[in-house]
Write a protein that holds these residues in place. Sequence first.
Motif, PDB file in Angstrom:
ATOM      1  N   ARG A  42      -7.981 -18.818   2.193  1.00 47.02           N
ATOM      2  CA  ARG A  42      -7.803 -17.720   1.246  1.00 47.02           C
ATOM      3  C   ARG A  42      -8.154 -16.398   1.902  1.00 47.02           C
ATOM      4  N   ARG A  43      -9.288 -16.355   2.618  1.00 49.15           N
ATOM      5  CA  ARG A  43      -9.697 -15.118   3.291  1.00 49.15           C
ATOM      6  C   ARG A  43      -8.645 -14.686   4.323  1.00 49.15           C
ATOM      7  N   MET A  44      -8.116 -15.639   5.071  1.00 46.61           N
ATOM      8  CA  MET A  44      -7.079 -15.303   6.054  1.00 46.61           C
ATOM      9  C   MET A  44      -5.875 -14.666   5.366  1.00 46.61           C
ATOM     10  N   LEU A  45      -5.455 -15.257   4.252  1.00 45.03           N
ATOM     11  CA  LEU A  45      -4.295 -14.734   3.537  1.00 45.03           C
ATOM     12  C   LEU A  45      -4.590 -13.386   2.894  1.00 45.03           C
ATOM     13  N   GLU A  46      -5.814 -13.207   2.386  1.00 41.67           N
ATOM     14  CA  GLU A  46      -6.184 -11.900   1.826  1.00 41.67           C
ATOM     15  C   GLU A  46      -6.162 -10.817   2.905  1.00 41.67           C
ATOM     16  N   ASP A  47      -6.710 -11.127   4.069  1.00 32.06           N
ATOM     17  CA  ASP A  47      -6.701 -10.171   5.183  1.00 32.06           C
ATOM     18  C   ASP A  47      -5.268  -9.845   5.590  1.00 32.06           C
ATOM     19  N   HIS A  48      -4.444 -10.873   5.699  1.00 34.75           N
ATOM     20  CA  HIS A  48      -3.059 -10.656   6.097  1.00 34.75           C
ATOM     21  C   HIS A  48      -2.304  -9.873   5.022  1.00 34.75           C
ATOM     22  N   ARG A  49      -2.606 -10.164   3.767  1.00 40.14           N
ATOM     23  CA  ARG A  49      -1.949  -9.435   2.676  1.00 40.14           C
ATOM     24  C   ARG A  49      -2.261  -7.947   2.748  1.00 40.14           C
ATOM     25  N   ARG A  50      -3.528  -7.605   3.052  1.00 40.57           N
ATOM     26  CA  ARG A  50      -3.899  -6.192   3.193  1.00 40.57           C
ATOM     27  C   ARG A  50      -3.089  -5.531   4.314  1.00 40.57           C
ATOM     28  N   LYS A  51      -2.920  -6.238   5.416  1.00 37.88           N
ATOM     29  CA  LYS A  51      -2.139  -5.703   6.535  1.00 37.88           C
ATOM     30  C   LYS A  51      -0.685  -5.513   6.121  1.00 37.88           C
ATOM     31  N   VAL A  52      -0.116  -6.499   5.434  1.00 32.73           N
ATOM     32  CA  VAL A  52       1.276  -6.399   4.988  1.00 32.73           C
ATOM     33  C   VAL A  52       1.437  -5.232   4.018  1.00 32.73           C
ATOM     34  N   ALA A  53       0.493  -5.075   3.096  1.00 33.88           N
ATOM     35  CA  ALA A  53       0.564  -3.964   2.134  1.00 33.88           C
ATOM     36  C   ALA A  53       0.511  -2.619   2.862  1.00 33.88           C
ATOM     37  N   ALA A  54      -0.337  -2.506   3.882  1.00 35.07           N
ATOM     38  CA  ALA A  54      -0.410  -1.261   4.657  1.00 35.07           C
ATOM     39  C   ALA A  54       0.902  -1.036   5.412  1.00 35.07           C
ATOM     40  N   ASP A  55       1.464  -2.106   5.965  1.00 37.83           N
ATOM     41  CA  ASP A  55       2.758  -1.996   6.664  1.00 37.83           C
ATOM     42  C   ASP A  55       3.846  -1.520   5.708  1.00 37.83           C
ATOM     43  N   ILE A  56       3.856  -2.067   4.514  1.00 43.20           N
ATOM     44  CA  ILE A  56       4.862  -1.685   3.514  1.00 43.20           C
ATOM     45  C   ILE A  56       4.698  -0.215   3.141  1.00 43.20           C
ATOM     46  N   ALA A  57       3.457   0.222   2.960  1.00 46.81           N
ATOM     47  CA  ALA A  57       3.210   1.630   2.609  1.00 46.81           C
ATOM     48  C   ALA A  57       3.709   2.546   3.728  1.00 46.81           C
ATOM     49  N   ARG A  58       3.413   2.182   4.979  1.00 44.03           N
ATOM     50  CA  ARG A  58       3.861   2.985   6.120  1.00 44.03           C
ATOM     51  C   ARG A  58       5.393   2.985   6.205  1.00 44.03           C
ATOM     52  N   LEU A  59       6.013   1.837   6.012  1.00 38.22           N
ATOM     53  CA  LEU A  59       7.475   1.759   6.039  1.00 38.22           C
ATOM     54  C   LEU A  59       8.102   2.527   4.884  1.00 38.22           C
ATOM     55  N   THR A  60       7.485   2.484   3.718  1.00 39.37           N
ATOM     56  CA  THR A  60       7.993   3.226   2.565  1.00 39.37           C
ATOM     57  C   THR A  60       7.941   4.721   2.843  1.00 39.37           C
ATOM     58  N   GLU A  61       6.848   5.184   3.443  1.00 40.33           N
ATOM     59  CA  GLU A  61       6.739   6.594   3.801  1.00 40.33           C
ATOM     60  C   GLU A  61       7.817   6.965   4.832  1.00 40.33           C
ATOM     61  N   THR A  62       8.008   6.118   5.813  1.00 34.96           N
ATOM     62  CA  THR A  62       9.027   6.361   6.838  1.00 34.96           C
ATOM     63  C   THR A  62      10.421   6.361   6.230  1.00 34.96           C
ATOM     64  N   LEU A  63      10.663   5.490   5.281  1.00 34.79           N
ATOM     65  CA  LEU A  63      11.952   5.457   4.593  1.00 34.79           C
ATOM     66  C   LEU A  63      12.203   6.785   3.878  1.00 34.79           C
ATOM     67  N   GLY A  64      11.174   7.352   3.277  1.00 33.61           N
ATOM     68  CA  GLY A  64      11.308   8.655   2.630  1.00 33.61           C
ATOM     69  C   GLY A  64      11.669   9.741   3.626  1.00 33.61           C
ATOM     70  N   VAL A  65      11.047   9.705   4.811  1.00 30.09           N
ATOM     71  CA  VAL A  65      11.371  10.684   5.850  1.00 30.09           C
ATOM     72  C   VAL A  65      12.831  10.521   6.274  1.00 30.09           C
ATOM     73  N   LEU A  66      13.258   9.287   6.473  1.00 31.04           N
ATOM     74  CA  LEU A  66      14.654   9.040   6.850  1.00 31.04           C
ATOM     75  C   LEU A  66      15.611   9.511   5.762  1.00 31.04           C
ATOM     76  N   ASP A  67      15.281   9.241   4.505  1.00 30.38           N
ATOM     77  CA  ASP A  67      16.119   9.708   3.396  1.00 30.38           C
ATOM     78  C   ASP A  67      16.242  11.228   3.406  1.00 30.38           C
ATOM     79  N   ASP A  68      15.114  11.919   3.661  1.00 28.44           N
ATOM     80  CA  ASP A  68      15.136  13.384   3.724  1.00 28.44           C
ATOM     81  C   ASP A  68      16.026  13.872   4.861  1.00 28.44           C
ATOM     82  N   LYS A  69      15.936  13.223   6.017  1.00 25.33           N
ATOM     83  CA  LYS A  69      16.764  13.615   7.160  1.00 25.33           C
ATOM     84  C   LYS A  69      18.241  13.380   6.865  1.00 25.33           C
ATOM     85  N   VAL A  70      18.570  12.232   6.301  1.00 26.96           N
ATOM     86  CA  VAL A  70      19.966  11.932   5.964  1.00 26.96           C
ATOM     87  C   VAL A  70      20.492  12.975   4.980  1.00 26.96           C
TER      88      VAL A  70
END
Length: 158
Positions: free
Chosen positions: A81-109
């Motif tokens: 459970r702890r391993m999955l919780e730690d990994h979930r936090r990393k995935v959530a941070a990755d998603i947030a970073r990708l979502t922000e990057t997607l917004g930048v790309l949308d603005d550029k387009v």
Amino acid sequence: MRIGDLAEKSGLSTDTLRYYEKIGLIPRPLRDGGGRRVYDRTILRWIEFLDRLKATGMGIRDRLRYAELRTLGSASLAERRRMLEDHRRKVAADIARLTETLGVLDDKVDLYRRMEAGETVDPAFESCARTEHGAPPIQDSSSHDSSSGARPRADSGP
């Protein structure tokens, strides 16, 4: 099910399945009278889960550790459970970073579409958009000091 059937259903090659078995990522299957591997259908769910962990960036060492813990049964529930919780936090941070990057790309387009349509845009944005693609920046008399010969900086703007 035999290894060829498992390969077809899982999308993994027979070589990959044998490798996963060798390193302990999937359990060793039973063998039939002829020595051929015989897998239980439940292995498909495990392989699908491993694939999801891999797709979300979990490294092979962590997947191996998780597989090892899984063999321990309920004694390893808290650690898994702890391993999955730690990994979930990393995935959530990755998603947030990708979502922000997607917004930048949308603005550029959007900026490029507006520029292509002939819309006047803020010269700082236009200069940035052009110089990022290797074209020289457009000279803007308001930002060009003709007495010094200075040109606007190509790295200004987003």
